[in-house]
Structure formats: structure tokens, C-alpha cells
Design an enzyme around this catalytic site. Structure first.
Site, PDB file in Angstrom:
ATOM      1  N   HIS A  68       0.833  -1.220   0.000  1.00 30.04           N
ATOM      2  CA  HIS A  68       0.000   0.000   0.000  1.00 30.04           C
ATOM      3  C   HIS A  68       0.861   1.261   0.000  1.00 30.04           C
ATOM      4  O   HIS A  68       1.215   1.796   1.044  1.00 30.04           O
ATOM      5  CB  HIS A  68      -0.917  -0.008   1.235  1.00 30.04           C
ATOM      6  N   HIS A  70       1.544   5.182  -2.271  1.00 31.20           N
ATOM      7  CA  HIS A  70       1.084   6.147  -3.269  1.00 31.20           C
ATOM      8  C   HIS A  70       2.318   6.814  -3.841  1.00 31.20           C
ATOM      9  O   HIS A  70       3.024   7.509  -3.119  1.00 31.20           O
ATOM     10  CB  HIS A  70       0.183   7.200  -2.628  1.00 31.20           C
ATOM     11  N   ASN A 102      -4.657   5.951  -7.534  1.00 25.31           N
ATOM     12  CA  ASN A 102      -5.256   7.301  -7.500  1.00 25.31           C
ATOM     13  C   ASN A 102      -4.299   8.359  -8.017  1.00 25.31           C
ATOM     14  O   ASN A 102      -3.978   9.336  -7.360  1.00 25.31           O
ATOM     15  CB  ASN A 102      -5.734   7.653  -6.085  1.00 25.31           C
ATOM     16  N   ASP A 160      -8.949   2.857  -4.116  1.00 21.60           N
ATOM     17  CA  ASP A 160      -8.202   3.538  -3.073  1.00 21.60           C
ATOM     18  C   ASP A 160      -9.086   4.371  -2.161  1.00 21.60           C
ATOM     19  O   ASP A 160     -10.034   3.880  -1.596  1.00 21.60           O
ATOM     20  CB  ASP A 160      -7.088   4.393  -3.662  1.00 21.60           C
ATOM     21  N   HIS A 187     -10.916   0.585   0.463  1.00 20.54           N
ATOM     22  CA  HIS A 187     -10.797   1.540   1.573  1.00 20.54           C
ATOM     23  C   HIS A 187     -12.168   1.572   2.254  1.00 20.54           C
ATOM     24  O   HIS A 187     -13.150   1.961   1.637  1.00 20.54           O
ATOM     25  CB  HIS A 187     -10.417   2.912   1.005  1.00 20.54           C
ATOM     26  N   HIS A 240      -5.406  -0.717   5.880  1.00 22.13           N
ATOM     27  CA  HIS A 240      -5.300   0.166   7.051  1.00 22.13           C
ATOM     28  C   HIS A 240      -6.409   0.028   8.093  1.00 22.13           C
ATOM     29  O   HIS A 240      -7.166   0.954   8.340  1.00 22.13           O
ATOM     30  CB  HIS A 240      -5.129   1.628   6.638  1.00 22.13           C
ATOM     31  N   ASP A 313       0.806   2.704   3.682  1.00 21.81           N
ATOM     32  CA  ASP A 313      -0.080   3.749   3.144  1.00 21.81           C
ATOM     33  C   ASP A 313       0.729   5.041   2.945  1.00 21.81           C
ATOM     34  O   ASP A 313       0.259   6.147   3.221  1.00 21.81           O
ATOM     35  CB  ASP A 313      -1.286   3.994   4.058  1.00 21.81           C
ATOM     36  N   HIS A 317       2.679  14.305   0.525  1.00 14.68           N
ATOM     37  CA  HIS A 317       2.049  15.578   0.194  1.00 14.68           C
ATOM     38  C   HIS A 317       3.085  16.683   0.358  1.00 14.68           C
ATOM     39  O   HIS A 317       3.967  16.598   1.207  1.00 14.68           O
ATOM     40  CB  HIS A 317       0.853  15.867   1.096  1.00 14.68           C
TER      41      HIS A 317
END
Lengths: 438, 308
Positions: A68, A70, A102, A160, A187, A240, A313, A317
Site C-alpha cells: 500500500h 502512493h 489514485n 483507493d 478503503h 489500514h 499507506d 504531500h
């Protein structure tokens, strides 16, 4: 010529979950594990070795597998690229990662899947396994071309952060995906119930006046997905897990042999909602940090194998996004470079044995996603992680290989340091001496 | 005892001594607003920026008058929306204000924690004029001042706060303020408007207004946010008014000398009946007057600290 290259990892404590736990040497030929045995060094002529890695004092184990992450590419390369994400992965000991769809565009097509695989190959760090979308554009309506995604190399399907709210669509997705034995990762969030929420609904949200997300928002969807997995026989993977109720329901489902696997993230067993006080957005993720009771339940779930897998996860950002007001900042934190020591804390606490902890990072996730990795079995690709279980270091986000810095663990003293990471027999990461001295 | 903080972000983190100190400091400022010439030089040469991300007339005006009566220069900024929509972050806005050498920011924002996040990043003083559902500390201070003025004390008074507790920063600040000052606080409203774990605030929760009002000394009526209609928090304004509206008949359940308060603006005929709002017991306009005094006192304290 390269195929003949022999590497011997010698003097380390090998933990190959379910196969070996003790002192041993690891012999690699070319890209492949050849043997894991004690004292191999004495039976091999040094002249035939192209490389010897001294693993004295280190744990030698299969490269970690994170189901998992991103990696934000294509579309959000300012947060993370496949190159920076996979550099972060190998620095954290992860040799295989599964990246969520995503992106922009969403990975709901062969072309996006192939692009991700091409970028990963060019980066030459970790193995990257794309996860395809369940529905077109992850809009939750029409099924994506799951068969083609599978052909192109997707190892699971998920929308996601956008749960498939329509149960009929989810049922059909599960039925359809079962033809390819693809795990379905949903999710679990009932979006009407969580609407507007930014943190766990509880004491702290009441005090801070932040809209809450109740445990029930997760648990309703865990219950639904278990019911649908039972109906369809599809392989459900619950990402998660954050609440005690989810742990309880997954435990019950497993006892009836419903085909379900589950993962927990290090932040969900290392932090509680208390971390949100003073409105720090690095404590904002979805599902949110919960209460101490939930943390204990997640740990207990890991201990009794209700929760098979530790996954990060990893959600990068940019600083300007995380510097926004609490409700405006995006959900998510990065995790690849802090996952090992946080998982080893469970060993320190006596919740898991070292072998169990390593299994949650290697054989269990590989099994859940049917990846031929997470093992040191002879004949498999030589993905190997060496770490120093006793070394302590202080988290300094500026040192991360990830492009982003959004971690709630800044300044924490960690125990357990990745020293060397091999993928297919090639060294893809080696800790700098400065780091090791910390 | 003194008040040494850089900012006023909320009452949850203040001690009862600090709250009492601010109220005491505000006391002399009441008189100034009654003078022919309503001005003292306490903040002469200082710049106060009212940074209001949410529309507000009365709170902004109250802060503006307070600052002006202290001889500060006042600038009103009302960025139309939150930082996301306008493309500049809250921090950048605040740093710009700091670079213009302002001394104080009064901030209202729709996000809980906005004032605190800001205060961490700037050296100038920050006053929270309301952040989301979190706190509205000067409102609770002026409420305390009004209660004290009318009742002589706050300790041991029975106070009922009526309305949408979950979505109210006024309620949160008042729960902190009143319990810290020794009042016995009840909150009343429909269960949909009660956040979980309210007992952690040291308050009693009532779902039936008649029960909540029995023998109370003070009733604080919260404004019903009409735009919440349709959010399934309550079936209709009609039913809300019927079950939770403060009527003259209901006021009779309270102590004879009950004090009725409302932070405004009032929805007459909804959360409070027209005649109740205008009754002897209602001190809604006293609250407004005290608001200016409390804000003057607070700005004076913060400015003084900066000078020392």
C-alpha cells in the site's frame, strides 16, 4: 557474465519467515538466491565470489513488501515520483511495493499501468507492482477493464481512497476479479457517515471542535465487504485497519474461513488521536488516528494473525498542502522510511516475535497479493534487506529519500536501521556511514 | 498574578486565575465607553489587523471599536474565502501582515485551529475571534463579565447552555470558562447536536429543555444556524422552536432572578421568543457593551506584555 556473479552474505542472523531463523550465510548467484545455510563461507572458495557482504550483527531477511503506497506519478510529481518513491522504499528496506491507482489519470487502463512499470524499470530501485482501479476513473460506477489491467501487470484492484459505495457494483467487481484471483482492496469508509470529518470522532474531536469520523464509518464497510466476499468467494484485502470493531469482525470472518486478509499501518499502532492536539496536520490521515483502545486492538490483531500485513499507506504531500488549516490539509503521511523501526517496537513490547514482525513485512504481504517475493527460498529473486536491529537514529525528514516530508515522527528516536538493500542481487541502497553513526 | 501570554487562542488552555485576571483588567475599560470622549492612548502607535475570513459584523465591529478606543490604528481585512480557494495560504497572509509591522492580529476563520496554527508561525499577538467550532474566547469572557456584573459572582451558579452544542464555538469556550470559574453547567439540546464525551468538560447533558431549566440562574441561548436545516440534525425549524425554543412559560422553571443571555444575532421566535428576548431578564445588550470592554482589556494586556 553477470549471471555468474556470486555474492555471499555472511555472518548475519537470517530470518526467513517460516523457513529459517538463526545464524546463516546467504549465497546469491546472479539475480537468484542459491542457498541459505550456516557456514557456507567455509565451503566456497573465496576466489569464486565476486562480492562478500559482512552481515555481522545484522539481521538478514527477505526484502520487505509494501502492498500500500502512493507514488503520485502520473499527475502529482511534485509530491512524489516513481523514482523518488522507490528510492524511499529501498532506503526503508522495501524491495517490492504496490502502488495505488489514485494518480492523474487514474490507473484504470493498460497505458497507465505500462507507464508505471516503465518508470519503475527506469528507476532501477524497488519492484513496483501497480494496483488497478476497480471502476473507471474510480467513480464507483462502471467496472474498469479489470482483465486488461491484469494482463498489463496489475496485482490487485482498488479505488483507493474512494470506497465503492454501491454494493451491487462491489459485488460484481468481486465476482469478476475472482476469475483472475486478484485481491480486491477497498478503503472501508461509509462516506455519508464520515462526510466532512477530519479526525477520529471522540474526546479530542469534541474538545477541538473538529468534525469527526466515527469508528462505525469504517466498520460498516468492513462488515459489508466481508459479507460480499462471503457471497462471491473473492479475495478481500482490508487496508489500514484502524478500529477495534474492524479487528473483531475480520477475526470472526477468518474463523469462518472467509477469504480475507488485512493490513495495519505503523501510525495506527504507534499513535492515537492525542497526536492531533494543537492541530498538527501531520497527524491527519484517513482512516484517522484512533483511541488507545483501538491501538491495542490493532496490536492484538497483529499478534493473533487477524491482521496479516504491515503496510505503510505511504502518502506524500507537499509542504504547502500540509501547511493549510487542519480541515483543508490533505489526508496522509509518508511511511516507507520509518516502517521498520515502528514495527520492531512491537517486538520490543513483546507483542510479536522478531520472526513474526518480519513476516508481516515480507512473506505475509507477498502471500496476500500472490507475489513471488518476500522469501529467501532458493530459486527466488535475490531481494534481501539487511538491518541493524540495535542501531538507534533520530528521524530527520530532511534526510528522507522521499520527495515529501510529511511525517508525524519528526524527531523521534528510532531503533532499527536498514543498512543494505538488494533487489535481484543488485545493491540498491546502502546506508551512509554518517547515518549509521547517528 | 499577571497575563504573560503572547496570544489568546482559547479558554481551554487558560487557568481560572488567568481568566479572572483578564476580567479584572477589563473592568476599568467599561467606564471609558461611557465617556463623552471615548478614547485613551493605551495603544497609540500600535496597529491591529482584523483578519476575518468569515463574514461577521458585530464581532468585527466590537474589536474595531475596542482597538480604536485604545487609540490603535485598525485595518480590516476580509479575504472572501479560506486560503485554499484564494490561492494564498493563511500563513503567507499572516507573514505579509507581520512584515507590515502590525502588532496584533484578530482572526476569525471557519477552520478549527486556524488561530493556533497562525500564532505558532508569527511573533505578533494573535487573538482568536472564532475558529470553526473550536473556540470564541472573547465571547465567553464577555459572558462571564455580564454574569459577574449581574450576579456578583460566577461560582456555584447553575448555568444552562441551550442549543447546538456540537457546532458551537461559543458553547465550547463557555463550557471551559464557566466550569473553570466554578459554575455548575448544563447543556441542553437534541442528541444530534451533542458531541460525544461532553462529560469530559464537566457538564451535565439534557435532552429536554424543561428539565434542564429547573432552577437555573443563567440561561445562555445559542443561535440556531438556520442553514443546518436539511442536514438531519433536526426535523424542522418548527419542531426545534417547539422543543428547544425559550418561551416565557419555560423561563418560569428557572430561578426567579434568572439571567437570559444570547451571543447574537438572535433568531426571534426560533431559539428565543420575542417577548423573552425583550424581557427584564434578558441582558443581551449588556453582553454587547461588555464585549467592547473585554476586548479593550485584552488588547491592553497583550500590548503591555509586548512592551515589557
Amino acid at each position: 557474465m553477470e549471471n555468474d556473479r556470486k555474492t555471499l552474505i555472511t555472518g548475519g542472523h537470517v530470518v526467513d519467515p517460516g523457513r529459517w531463523n538463526g545464524m546463516a550465510d546467504v549465497l546469491i548467484e546472479g539475480r537468484t538466491i542459491v542457498a541459505v545455510k550456516p557456514n557456507l563461507r567455509t565451503t566456497i572458495h573465496a576466489s569464486t565470489l565476486s562480492r562478500t557482504i559482512n552481515a555481522t550483527g545484522l539481521i538478514v531477511c527477505p526484502g520487505f513488501v509494501d502492498v500500500h503506497v502512493h507514488f503520485r506519478e502520473p499527475g502529482f510529481e511534485y509530491k512524489e515520483t516513481i523514482a523518488t518513491g522507490s528510492a524511499a522504499a529501498v532506503a526503508g528496506g522495501f524491495t517490492s511495493v504496490c502502488c495505488m491507482p489514485n494518480t492523474q489519470p487514474v490507473n484504470d487502463s493498460r497505458s497507465v499501468t505500462e507507464f508505471i512499470l516503465a518508470q519503475a524499470a527506469a528507476a532501477r530501485k524497488a519492484r513496483v507492482f501497480p494496483i488497478g482501479a476497480i471502476t473507471r476513473g474510480s467513480h464507483g460506477q462502471a467496472l474498469a477493464e479489470i482483465g486488461e489491467l491484469y494482463d498489463a501487470g496489475c496485482v490487485a484492484i482498488s479505488d483507493d481512497g474512494l470506497p465503492v459505495m454501491n454494493s451491487q457494483v462491489m459485488r460484481r467487481a468481486m465476482e469478476y476479479a475472482s476469475a483472475f484471483h486478484l485481491p480486491i482492496v477497498d478503503h472501508c469508509e461509509e462516506c455519508h457517515l464520515s462526510h466532512g470529518g477530519s479526525m477520529n470522532e471522540g474526546v479530542v474531536s469534541t474538545q477541538l471542535g473538529i468534525p469527526g469520523i466515527p469508528n462505525a464509518a469504517e466498520e460498516i464497510m468492513v462488515a459489508r465487504n466481508i459479507a460480499l466476499a462471503e457471497l462471491t468467494g473473492a479475495r478481500l484485502h482490508v487496508p489500514h485497519v484502524s478500529t477495534s470493531g474492524s479487528v473483531r469482525m475480520i477475526r470472526e470472518a477468518k474463523s469462518r474461513e472467509v477469504p480475507v486478509t488485512a493490513e495495519a499501518c505503523p501510525h495506527h499502532f504507534s499513535l492515537t488521536e492525542e497526536a492531533v492536539r494543537s492541530f498538527h496536520t501531520h497527524a491527519k490521515m484517513n482512516p484517522p488516528l484512533r483511541t488507545d483502545e483501538d491501538v491495542q486492538a490493532v496490536k492484538e490483531g497483529l499478534r493473533d494473525h487477524t491482521i496479516d500485513v504491515v503496510a505503510t499507506d505511504h502518502a506524500p504531500h507537499a509542504p504547502q498542502e500540509k501547511q493549510l488549516e487542519f480541515d483543508a490539509a490533505p489526508f496522509g503521511i509518508i511511511g516507507l522510511e520509518t516502517a521498520l523501526p515502528l514495527t520492531l517496537n512491537l517486538v520490543e513490547e513483546g507483542m510479536l516475535t522478531l520472526e513474526q514482525a518480519i513476516a508481516k513485512l515480507t512473506s505475509a504481504p507477498a502471500h496476500a497479493f500472490r507475489l513471488p517475493h518476500g522469501t529467501l527460498a532458493p530459486g527466488t529473486e535475490a531481494d534481501v534487506t539487511l538491518f541493524d536491529p540495535a542501531a538507534t537514529w533520530v528521524v530527520d525528514p530532511a534526510q528522507f529519500h522521499s520527495l515529501s516530508r510529511n511525517t508525524p515522527f519528526n524527531g523521534w528516536t528510532m531503533k532499527g536501521l536498514v543498512v543494505t538493500t538488494l533487489v535481484g542481487g543488485q545493491e540498491v541502497y546502502h546506508a551512509t556511514p554518517a547515518r549509521r553513526d547517528l | 498574578m499577571s497575563f504573560q501570554r503572547k496570544d489568546l487562542l482559547g479558554l481551554g488552555s487558560l487557568t481560572s486565575e488567568e481568566i479572572a485576571f483578564i476580567l479584572k483588567a477589563a473592568e476599568p475599560f467599561k467606564e471609558i465607553s461611557g465617556r463623552e470622549i471615548k478614547k485613551v492612548p493605551a495603544l497609540r502607535g500600535k496597529t491591529v489587523v482584523n483578519l476575518f475570513f468569515e463574514p461577521s459584523t458585530r464581532t468585527r465591529t466590537s474589536f474595531e471599536l475596542a482597538a480604536k478606543r485604545l487609540s490603535a490604528d485598525v485595518v480590516n481585512m476580509s479575504p472572501s474565502s479560506s486560503s485554499v480557494a484564494k490561492g494564498e495560504t493563511l500563513l503567507d497572509t499572516a507573514r505579509n501582515i507581520e512584515s507590515m509591522k502590525a502588532d496584533m492580529i484578530v482572526i476569525r476563520h471557519s477552520s478549527a485551529g486556524a488561530a493556533e496554527i497562525l500564532a505558532r508561525q508569527v511573533r505578533l499577538s494573535v487573538i482568536n475571534a472564532g475558529d470553526g467550532w473550536h473556540e470564541h474566547p472573547t465571547q465567553a469572557l464577555l459572558d462571564l463579565m455580564t454574569i459577574q456584573e449581574n450576579k456578583g459572582h460566577v461560582r456555584d451558579l447553575r448555568v444552562a447552555i441551550v442549543g447546538d452544542i456540537a457546532h458551537s464555538r461559543v458553547a465550547r469556550s463557555n463550557m471551559h470558562a464557566l466550569t473553570k470559574m466554578g459554575a455548575k453547567v448544563r447543556v441542553a439540546g437534541p442528541p444530534t447536536m451533542m458531541p460525544p464525551y461532553l462529560h469530559r468538560f464537566g457538564v451535565e447533558v439534557y435532552y429536554h429543555l424543561d428539565e434542564a431549566l429547573a432552577d437555573v440562574d443563567v440561561i445562555i441561548v445559542l443561535r440556531l444556524q438556520l442553514e443546518r436545516q436539511g442536514s438531519s440534525l433536526f426535523p424542522s425549524i418548527r419542531e426545534y422552536a417547539r422543543l428547544y425554543g425559550l418561551t416565557a412559560a419555560r423561563v418560569k422553571r428557572a430561578a426567579r432572578d434568572v439571567l437570559i443571555m444570547h451571543p447574537g444575532p438572535v433568531n426571534r421566535g426560533i431559539e428565543i421568543a420575542h417577548d423573552v428576548a425583550d424581557s427584564e431578564a434578558a441582558v443581551i445588550l449588556d453582553q454587547v457593551s461588555n464585549g467592547v470592554a473585554v476586548r479593550m482589556g485584552l488588547m491592553y494586556l497583550l500590548a503591555q506584555r509586548r512592551e515589557s
